[in-house]
Design a protein around this motif. Structure first.
Motif: not given
Length: 403
Positions: A376-403
């Protein structure tokens, strides 16, 4: 710069606050000093329109690019803008924008007017389309031809005003001394088929043969689509027979229509049998064929078949298009098959595409739910790298992932 300024100095009721004309050109290239070429303006406009949802900005973008329906790229941009405004329920805005644009002195040609008539139809303003057609010669000094007649018919179909379509088709050729051509008949057949009166195509096909207008694959494609939609399989058969009488080969486009129609009726299994038949006869199919089937099986919740068809497509050397990937990832996530969705997403990414935010969000959260947090984290990193929009939203989603 002068020519750009004259193009931009529109009088407009929508802008009470008059911007300096530079304001428009800088929308498209905020960082550059040199003026853009027409083509790069259109490209920039198209990119901006994709993510813009403020009606005033949408108009500013169109004006800045001083779009002209003479160019294919601009026609796509216009269409995009009108669709956006329609979704935002900005019908009066569309009306005044198109009225303003049809009075531009650089847009005085039949081709342009024909296109605006279609845009009015697309906006659901068929009354304006009709008015534009009727005022062409008097007010605008542009002669009507079959091209503008066909645009008006098409506008009626887009606005689903089939009654008006019928009236225009029956009365206008005589009234304006125009001779219906193949396009005229094809549009009218499309209208009849969409409005659930496919049976009317027989009289039109008769008229075509009386007037020596030879139908083409599109004519029959429209008829076949209509008859499938009403589940009139016998009539589908008659159309296929008629094609043979006209010595028309049943090409892949006709098969694609049949496959898509069956899938829409939730008969994807039958559509697949049709595909197998085509393949066994050595006919070349294309990615569209497979795309219809994949969507069909997904909609029926038959993910195993959808995956099989996808694999068959890839192994036969065909490249899926973006739509096909997006469909599969979306539906596999809906069906909670996150492993398979991840596999398809990786192929999709390798081909340079990323599904939309909500699909990706359900993939990431789905992976986390089956304890694949690293993936899941790897996917988030790929999407953020490819698309500049929604970065903050992705950060929030990543924060909420089980540690």
């Amino acid at each position: 710069m002068a020519s750009l300024l004259t193009k931009l100095r529109f009088t407009t009721s929508l802008h009470h606050h008059h911007h300096h004309p530079r304001h428009y050109s800088s929308i498209l290239n905020p960082n550059s000093k040199s003026p853009l070429s027409a083509k790069s303006k259109s490209r920039a406009a198209l990119t901006l329109l994709k993510s813009e949802s403020d009606p005033t900005r949408i108009l500013d973008i169109c004006r800045a690019a001083s779009l002209t329906p003479e160019s294919h790229l601009d026609r796509i941009a216009y269409s995009k803008a009108i669709n956006k405004l329609k979704t935002l329920n900005q019908i009066p805005t569309i009306r005044s924008f198109l009225q303003e644009t049809t009075t531009r002195p650089d847009l005085k040609s039949e081709r342009v007017i024909a296109h605006f008539i279609v845009l009015y139809g697309q906006a659901g303003l068929v009354d304006e389309a009709l008015k534009t057609f009727e005022e062409m010669e008097g007010k605008m000094g542009i002669s009507r031809t079959e091209k503008t007649l066909n645009s008006l018919l098409f506008a009626c179909v887009l606005d689903k005003d089939y009654g008006l379509m019928k009236r225009v088709f029956v009365e206008f050729p005589k009234r304006y001394n125009l001779v219906p051509n193949l396009d005229t008949y094809n549009v009218v057949i499309k209208g009849f088929c969409e409005s659930g009166s496919s049976k009317s195509v027989y009289s039109i096909l008769d008229e075509m043969s009386r007037k020596n207008v030879k139908p083409n694959a599109e004519t029959f494609g429209n008829c076949i689509t209509g008859f499938y939609k009403e589940e009139k399989y016998e009539d589908v058969g008659k159309m296929l027979e008629m094609m043979k009488e006209y010595n028309m080969a049943l090409g892949i486009s006709t098969y694609n229509i049949r496959i898509q129609s069956l899938c829409k009726l939730k008969k994807s299994g039958e559509a697949k049998a049709l595909l197998d038949g085509i393949l066994s006869r050595g006919l070349k199919v294309n990615h569209v064929t497979y795309g219809h089937l994949i969507l069909g099986f997904c909609r029926e919740g038959n993910f195993e078949e959808a995956k099989n068809v996808f694999n068959k497509m890839v192994s036969s050397g065909l490249k899926p298009d973006a739509e096909c990937y997006f469909t599969l990832v979306y539906y596999l996530c809906q069906g909670r098959d996150f492993k398979a969705a991840l596999k398809i997403y990786k192929k999709c990414l390798a081909d340079g595409w990323v599904p939309n935010f909500s699909t990706m969000k359900s993939l990431v959260e789905g992976l986390a739910s089956i304890e694949k947090v690293d993936e899941a984290r790897e996917v988030i990193a790929q999407v953020k790298e490819k698309i500049s929009r929604n970065v903050e939203k992705w950060d929030e989603i990543e924060e909420a992932l089980p540690k």
